[in-house]
Design an enzyme around this catalytic site. Structure first.
Site, PDB file in Angstrom:
ATOM      1  N   CYS A 121       0.904  -0.913  -0.102  1.00 13.23           N
ATOM      2  CA  CYS A 121       0.174   0.259   0.102  1.00 13.23           C
ATOM      3  C   CYS A 121       1.106   1.245   0.194  1.00 13.23           C
ATOM      4  O   CYS A 121       0.822   2.336  -0.462  1.00 13.23           O
ATOM      5  CB  CYS A 121      -0.989  -0.440   1.333  1.00 13.23           C
ATOM      6  SG  CYS A 121      -2.287   1.699   1.292  1.00 13.23           S
ATOM      7  N   CYS A 172      -7.038  -3.405   6.259  1.00 14.04           N
ATOM      8  CA  CYS A 172      -8.259  -2.623   6.931  1.00 14.04           C
ATOM      9  C   CYS A 172      -8.820  -3.406   6.010  1.00 14.04           C
ATOM     10  O   CYS A 172      -9.867  -3.185   6.612  1.00 14.04           O
ATOM     11  CB  CYS A 172      -7.336  -1.410   5.916  1.00 14.04           C
ATOM     12  SG  CYS A 172      -7.076  -1.780   4.234  1.00 14.04           S
TER      13      CYS A 172
END
Length: 385
Positions: A99, A205
């Site tokens: 990410c 997440c």
């Protein structure tokens, strides 16, 4: 030189205090909330909506504009898609590193520079560079260098080890020289108590509150296979798919004298080899083979073909271990560790340091032979010679 700064606002205390410090320093500050995932839990609640509301409230308090940026498509293609491919192949990836590399310090960085006219970006990461927390020591003739934060628990250089030097050169880490308790204390002092009290988001997440095995089963087809005891060669249980297990993980196999742990996964045969006992010698190795690295700043001597000394870790929370590194054919790396480590896992990242500087990292292809195997081979050679 650096006037307009776009700061990533997540709704948490770290980015909130970062935005406050930037405003206090007199920068023209713009907040950016990145939407990377559509996460709705079983009750229909979306945690991202609460984070966005908190980000909006912060920007009203600080009187700064908030830009909402949707990276859901890019995240799916560049992070989550690769994550699934790796798990299907029996490899254990690190989505946080992916990410940062693909979204925050590539897509977001270029969006801020090209679409929002930013001179620099800022994030709430616990990390430092030689250019200072606000780029006040920036020198265009000098290489940028990434350094660990003074808070050893919160230091995030491990997760930043695959970003480019280009993005890092124009990145501010306003809280990088602070510890987490100092950040929370400052938040309480400046009227951001609600952000200091907010529970910190942990874990991946997109998994949310589900167990990881529940989550991954939604995306990857279950393909049962055998657990094979590496010592006896016998089947000792069944698994529901390679993607449910990672190297070093304790297996749920009943009726054994001591627990089994995952040693190796074989995609072709769908076999998981397991070793009896947490500290089984075959789980330990002092050699690592890794892909072509991403260097923020290559260790001196390595590009010239020399063996270089530095420090290694492949898990964020583990202590650094001394090592010798050399580039092999195809710019890949061979790493010899000063002491054996347990459960070095293909797909994870070998991250390299020296004197608190993070040089960069390389994805692990495979661990070398176990220490036990190497000793056995040596004894065989001596007895046959």
């Amino acid at each position: 030189m650096f006037r307009k700064v776009v700061v990533g606002i997540s709704g948490g205390v770290d980015s909130a205090v970062s935005a406050y410090l930037l405003k206090k320093r007199g920068f023209e500050v713009c907040g950016a909330f990145m939407k990377n995932w559509d996460l709705i839990d079983e009750s229909g609640y979306c945690s991202g909506e609460q984070d966005l509301e908190d980000a909006q409230r912060l920007c009203r308090m600080l009187d700064i504009h908030l830009e909402e940026i949707n990276f859901v498509k890019e995240y799916w293609l560049e992070v989550f898609g690769n994550f699934l491919k790796d798990y299907e192949a029996g490899i254990t990836p690190n989505p946080d590193i992916l990410c940062n590399r693909h979204i925050k310090f590539n897509r977001f960085y270029h969006h801020a520079r090209e679409k929002l006219g930013a001179d620099a970006i800022a994030t709430g990461h616990y990390a430092q560079t030689n250019f200072g927390p606000f780029l006040d020591q920036y020198d265009e003739k000098e290489k940028v260098r990434l350094f660990m934060a003074p808070d050893p628990i919160k230091d995030q250089t491990f997760f930043l080890s695959q970003i480019t030097a280009e993005a890092l050169r124009r990145t501010m880490f306003p809280i990088g020289s602070l510890t987490k308790p100092q950040v929370k204390q400052l938040a309480n002092e400046i009227g951001l108590e609600s952000f200091a009290r907010k529970k910190e988001s942990m874990g991946i997440c997109f998994v949310g509150k589900r167990s990881f095995q529940q989550f991954i089963a939604e995306y990857i087809e279950t393909k049962p296979g055998p657990f094979i005891d590496v010592d006896s060669g016998k089947e000792v249980g069944r698994h529901a798919g390679l993607h449910h297990w990672t190297v070093g993980q304790k297996c749920k196999i009943g009726g054994c004298l001591q627990p089994y742990y995952v040693l190796r996964k074989h995609r072709e045969s769908n076999v998981i080899e397991v070793a009896s006992g947490h500290d089984h010698p075959l789980l330990y190795t002092d050699m690592v083979y890794a892909e072509q690295p991403v260097w923020i700043n290559a260790p001196p001597g390595l590009p010239e073909g020399r063996v270089v000394r530095c420090e290694f870790r492949f898990q964020h929370t583990k202590p650094l271990v001394g090592c010798s590194v050399i580039e092999t054919g195809g710019m890949q790396l061979f790493v010899k560790l000063d002491k054996p480590l347990r459960a070095i896992t293909p797909g994870q990242y070998a991250v390299f340091y020296r004197n608190e500087e993070c040089f960069g990292s390389a994805r692990i292809v495979q661990p070398g032979p176990s220490v036990a195997y190497s000793k056995e081979r040596l004894l065989q050679k001596e007895s046959s010679g």
